[in-house]
Design a protein around this motif. Structure first.
Motif, PDB file in Angstrom:
ATOM      1  N   LEU A  67       0.807  -1.218   0.000  1.00  0.00           N
ATOM      2  CA  LEU A  67       0.000   0.000   0.000  1.00  0.00           C
ATOM      3  C   LEU A  67       0.844   1.273   0.000  1.00  0.00           C
ATOM      4  O   LEU A  67       0.315   2.374  -0.166  1.00  0.00           O
ATOM      5  N   GLY A  68       2.133   1.140   0.228  1.00  0.00           N
ATOM      6  CA  GLY A  68       2.987   2.326   0.254  1.00  0.00           C
ATOM      7  C   GLY A  68       2.740   3.196   1.468  1.00  0.00           C
ATOM      8  O   GLY A  68       2.938   4.405   1.409  1.00  0.00           O
ATOM      9  N   LEU A  69       2.299   2.590   2.555  1.00  0.00           N
ATOM     10  CA  LEU A  69       2.067   3.349   3.790  1.00  0.00           C
ATOM     11  C   LEU A  69       3.222   3.110   4.750  1.00  0.00           C
ATOM     12  O   LEU A  69       3.833   2.035   4.763  1.00  0.00           O
TER      13      LEU A  69
ATOM     14  N   ALA B 126       4.021   6.893  -1.397  1.00  0.00           N
ATOM     15  CA  ALA B 126       4.912   5.817  -1.820  1.00  0.00           C
ATOM     16  C   ALA B 126       4.116   4.681  -2.447  1.00  0.00           C
ATOM     17  O   ALA B 126       4.613   3.569  -2.571  1.00  0.00           O
ATOM     18  N   HIS B 127       2.884   4.954  -2.834  1.00  0.00           N
ATOM     19  CA  HIS B 127       2.009   3.884  -3.307  1.00  0.00           C
ATOM     20  C   HIS B 127       2.185   3.593  -4.795  1.00  0.00           C
ATOM     21  O   HIS B 127       2.870   2.655  -5.160  1.00  0.00           O
TER      22      HIS B 127
ATOM     23  N   GLU C  49      -7.612  11.854   4.010  1.00  0.00           N
ATOM     24  CA  GLU C  49      -6.484  11.036   3.585  1.00  0.00           C
ATOM     25  C   GLU C  49      -6.014  10.165   4.755  1.00  0.00           C
ATOM     26  O   GLU C  49      -5.916  10.633   5.885  1.00  0.00           O
TER      27      GLU C  49
ATOM     28  N   ASP D 221      -3.162   9.025   5.748  1.00  0.00           N
ATOM     29  CA  ASP D 221      -2.009   9.519   6.508  1.00  0.00           C
ATOM     30  C   ASP D 221      -2.422  10.569   7.533  1.00  0.00           C
ATOM     31  O   ASP D 221      -1.820  10.661   8.606  1.00  0.00           O
TER      32      ASP D 221
ATOM     33  N   TYR E  89      -7.788   1.775   2.222  1.00  0.00           N
ATOM     34  CA  TYR E  89      -7.344   3.004   2.902  1.00  0.00           C
ATOM     35  C   TYR E  89      -8.476   3.650   3.708  1.00  0.00           C
ATOM     36  O   TYR E  89      -8.578   4.870   3.775  1.00  0.00           O
TER      37      TYR E  89
ATOM     38  N   ASP F 298       0.730   8.933  -5.722  1.00  0.00           N
ATOM     39  CA  ASP F 298       0.199   9.074  -4.357  1.00  0.00           C
ATOM     40  C   ASP F 298       1.180   8.505  -3.345  1.00  0.00           C
ATOM     41  O   ASP F 298       1.305   7.298  -3.186  1.00  0.00           O
TER      42      ASP F 298
ATOM     43  N   HIS G 283      -0.521  13.639  -4.829  1.00  0.00           N
ATOM     44  CA  HIS G 283      -0.699  13.872  -3.390  1.00  0.00           C
ATOM     45  C   HIS G 283       0.329  13.054  -2.614  1.00  0.00           C
ATOM     46  O   HIS G 283       0.689  11.956  -3.025  1.00  0.00           O
ATOM     47  N   SER G 284       0.773  13.586  -1.490  1.00  0.00           N
ATOM     48  CA  SER G 284       1.780  12.884  -0.685  1.00  0.00           C
ATOM     49  C   SER G 284       1.190  11.706   0.087  1.00  0.00           C
ATOM     50  O   SER G 284       1.927  10.857   0.577  1.00  0.00           O
ATOM     51  N   ALA G 285      -0.144  11.653   0.225  1.00  0.00           N
ATOM     52  CA  ALA G 285      -0.763  10.589   1.027  1.00  0.00           C
ATOM     53  C   ALA G 285      -1.204   9.437   0.134  1.00  0.00           C
ATOM     54  O   ALA G 285      -2.044   9.608  -0.758  1.00  0.00           O
ATOM     55  N   ALA G 286      -0.651   8.252   0.388  1.00  0.00           N
ATOM     56  CA  ALA G 286      -1.060   7.055  -0.343  1.00  0.00           C
ATOM     57  C   ALA G 286      -2.561   6.844  -0.164  1.00  0.00           C
ATOM     58  O   ALA G 286      -3.097   7.042   0.925  1.00  0.00           O
ATOM     59  N   GLY G 287      -3.223   6.455  -1.226  1.00  0.00           N
ATOM     60  CA  GLY G 287      -4.654   6.166  -1.142  1.00  0.00           C
ATOM     61  C   GLY G 287      -5.549   7.352  -1.426  1.00  0.00           C
ATOM     62  O   GLY G 287      -6.763   7.180  -1.576  1.00  0.00           O
TER      63      GLY G 287
END
Lengths: 429, 314
Positions: A200-202, B133-134, A317, A319, A271, B131, B109-113
């Motif tokens: 997911l890149g989180l 690091a996604h 979002e 994050d 997400y 988005d 956008h910096s926020a994944a998802g």
């Protein structure tokens, strides 16, 4: 003197090893062995209709956001949500605004609690402002009525300070509750570190960050003799550390939440911030370890970590969304599904984890139906299936991953001190 | 098979056929870029809003040009110039853009998802321009487009992605695209930036540059994103260069006909030797040009166009 007579129930009281058909009597707010014939005539009668009658549930971990964040929850609405979930005693965390680090704030909470329908026990901060820099006045807080100290939401990072806090609080017989998280390892982290976070890149929150602090706390407890309670454990390794510590006779206790029992990080694929919590949902192996920990007593009890946030805070979002979910109104059916139906725990065992064992951790006067105990009772139907609508619940917030889902098991009646505070529909005014 | 998606959010969710459709559509649009008049009427009357909440040069300009070459109106704005600095939420800003009659949103956008979040919130198409690091789907598509152009089929080819994999949306999108197209992917770099979790995405994880490069057809370099990292991920840029930078000696380990790629921006002398970046084997600038064609395809398809109709559009 108010009299209450609960008939036709299946009475389950783990403290007295009672499990069978019978009646429960309450006089003057306390459990009594029986009522006289004359008293029975006058008593308010509740027909449990074969449903489960057990001690009111006990939750060692709720956030009522009061004072300061009452747009999310108040002591009054939080207590209503508790009553609707069968809880009669709850312990609220001090990460309010301002944090509960002074006698004045505790006095405010005591004042607000007079309008609460369940018993609300405050905790105080370990450190001033929960900043992890200077000890809060534990002695004065104890005198003002806190049942424990904690910086929950934060974790005291300085080992020397945590050691002194444990040593100092021990003088007042105050348990120290710790949210176990090495913050240097979890900067900007929003979910469990692993395969799913990679996909997911989180940013990942490794379970090692919990394990480290659990180890630290075990060592400090052994060294100081203080009772340290480990909050919402989420990692298999942490649970194994606690298992060994208990074997060694170290004074640590620990809790697990319904969401860590029921869900894993696989749920984060969309997400949805309603699956964002701290500590985060972890893997299936961790989930299995939590269940095993509850089975063998390594984990002492279940606690919800009821953490209300408004829609506009949570719906954004991933994050940036705050961590946490509400849990009081869904805890019982979620726990029944995971422990009783999926993992074949006996119902009295599960009730024990939600009542007596929780109360014992902080020595609260709750969690049993033995004579002279507080007249706090939960009546529930473990078989009824219903659809949970978080918006229709009693919490001021609706941030729940179970919104819209079918749940099995529902609270019918909640009684506090012999008074019906929830009748399955409404909260008593 | 008709194209049915209205949003382009991830490569992960695309089938191999859908990737092929986008590439075929991009190929048709690519020829337009060599014309003197680079304009087709495919999106005439539509407005594309480029909503970039993170810095971008290539992607943003490529999306703007792609929209213009398709005859769309295009409005671009960035974080500093928007009300997000006044505390407006993404939700509110996006709904306002929609209310302003935008027909499509391209989101960085910096926020994944967050593109997925917007796609569920809005009724207009959302295209993910990166988005967190996604994913960065159009980057991966332009990369595989370029590889195909240079190498033909990617089936069985070895592609090495070298650098900061952990924080890279480019790496993730390329991993999905390349594995779906039958390539063998190896990700290489320091163990802190290339964790073994990536094996679960169907790729090889290596920390040994020489063996990884041995039979590679493609080496794709990623920038070390020092702005995203704490100091603890590796000792220094100098150490990174000495261990993993692509220099002339190391470039001699790859096959003679292999190509060198980089999504940009490049840090000359860090992850790549400056001369190598400008060498014959480098296709870095061709990637950039192809990026316009791929984004034309993405805009065109998500606006309701069909791959087989592109010829008529032309």
């Amino acid at each position: 003197m108010s009299l209450l007579w609960i008939t036709h129930g299946r009475i389950i009281d783990p403290a007295s090893r009672r499990d069978g058909p019978g009646d429960v009597y309450i006089a003057g707010g306390r459990i009594v062995p029986s009522l006289s014939a004359a008293q029975k005539k006058r008593a308010k009668k509740i027909d449990a209709g074969g449903r489960i009658v057990c001690p009111g549930l006990v939750d060692l971990h709720v956030h009522f956001r009061d004072p300061g964040q009452t747009h999310k929850e108040t002591i009054v609405t939080g207590a209503q949500a508790a009553a609707a979930g069968g809880f009669t005693s709850v312990v609220c965390m001090p990460n309010t605004s301002p944090p509960a680090d002074t006698v004045g704030t505790i006095e405010y909470i005591h004042h607000a609690v007079t309008n609460a329908v369940v018993r609300v026990y405050p905790t105080g901060c370990i450190t001033v402002g929960m900043k992890g820099e200077q000890l809060a006045p534990h002695g004065s807080l104890k005198r003002a009525g806190v049942v424990a100290i904690t910086d929950d939401g934060r974790c005291v990072q300085n080992n020397e300070l945590m050691h002194r806090a444990a040593e100092y609080a021990r003088m007042f017989d105050l348990p120290v509750l710790d949210h176990c998280q090495d913050e240097s390892m979890t900067q900007a982290a929003v979910m469990n570190e692993g395969v799913v976070s990679t996909r997911l890149g989180l940013r990942g929150w490794p379970h090692a960050a919990e394990d480290l602090i659990v180890s630290r706390n075990i060592i400090i407890s052994a060294y100081s003799g203080a009772h340290i309670h480990l909050q919402h454990l989420s990692s298999a390794r942490s649970i194994e550390l606690v298992r060994r510590a208990k074997k060694d006779g170290i004074r640590v206790t620990a809790e697990a939440t319904p969401h860590h029992l029921a869900l894993t990080d696989e749920a984060l694929g969309t997400y949805d911030p309603n699956y964002k919590m701290n500590p985060p949902l972890r893997t299936e192996a961790d989930r299995r370890a939590i269940i095993a920990g509850l089975r063998d007593g390594t984990l002492d009890c279940i606690a919800t970590d009821h953490a209300p946030h408004t829609d506009y805070e949570k719906d954004r979002e991933f994050d940036q969304a705050p961590s946490g979910i509400i849990g009081l109104e869904t805890a019982l059916p979620v726990v029944l599904a995971v422990l009783v139906r999926e993992n074949k725990f006996k119902l009295p065992h599960v009730i024990d984890l939600l009542t007596r064992r929780a109360a014992n951790v902080l020595r609260l006067p709750a969690g049993t139906l033995v004579p002279d105990a507080a007249g706090d009772v939960c009546i529930f139907d473990p078989t009824v299936t219903w659809t949970y609508d978080a918006k229709a619940g009693f919490s001021k917030s609706s941030n729940s991953p179970w919104h819209g889902r079918e749940l099995t098991g529902r609270v019918c009646t909640t009684i506090v001190g012999g008074r019906v505070v929830f009748d399955g529909q409404r909260i008593a005014s | 098979m008709p194209w049915t998606r209205r949003h382009l959010i991830t490569i992960e969710e695309l089938s191999r056929e859908e990737i092929e459709q986008i590439l075929a559509t991009a190929k048709a649009f690519r020829s337009i870029l060599d014309r003197r008049v680079k304009r087709v009427p495919a999106l005439r009357g539509k407005t594309v809003v480029n909503f970039f909440l993170e810095p971008s040069t290539r992607t943003r300009i490529a999306f703007e040009m792609a929209a213009k070459f398709l005859s769309a109106e295009v409005v671009s704005f960035s974080a500093a110039a928007s009300s997000t600095t006044k505390g407006e939420t993404l939700r509110d800003t996006a709904q306002n853009i929609q209310a302003l009659n935008a027909d499509m949103i391209v989101l960085r956008h910096s926020a994944a998802g967050s593109p997925l979040y917007l796609s569920r919130l809005l009724h207009i198409p959302v295209i993910n321009a990166g988005d967190g690091a996604h994913e960065h789907p159009t980057q991966a598509l332009l990369d595989v487009f370029t590889m195909r152009d240079k190498l033909g089929s990617l089936r069985g080819r070895k592609v090495v992605i070298l650098g900061d994999i952990l924080f890279s949306r480019v790496a993730r999108s390329n991993i999905h695209a390349l594995t779906k197209l039958g390539a063998h992917v190896t990700v290489v770099g320091p163990s802190t930036l290339v964790p073994y979790w990536f094996e679960h995405l169907g790729v090889q994880v290596s920390h040994d540059l020489r063996s990884a490069l041995a039979d590679a057809s493609v080496v794709m370099l990623l920038r070390i994103q020092h702005e995203r990292q704490e100091s603890s991920h590796f000792p220094s840029l100098g150490e990174y260069t000495s261990m993993f930078g692509l220099n002339k000696t190391r470039a001699s380990w790859i096959k003679p006909d292999a190509i060198i790629m980089h999504p940009g921006p490049i840090n000359r002398g860090v992850e790549i030797d400056s001369d190598l970046a400008d060498s014959e084997r480098s296709v870095i600038l061709q990637q950039v040009t192809n990026g316009i064609a791929v984004r034309m395809a993405a805009l065109y398809l998500c606006a309701g166009g069909q791959p087989e109709a592109v010829v008529n559009v032309n």
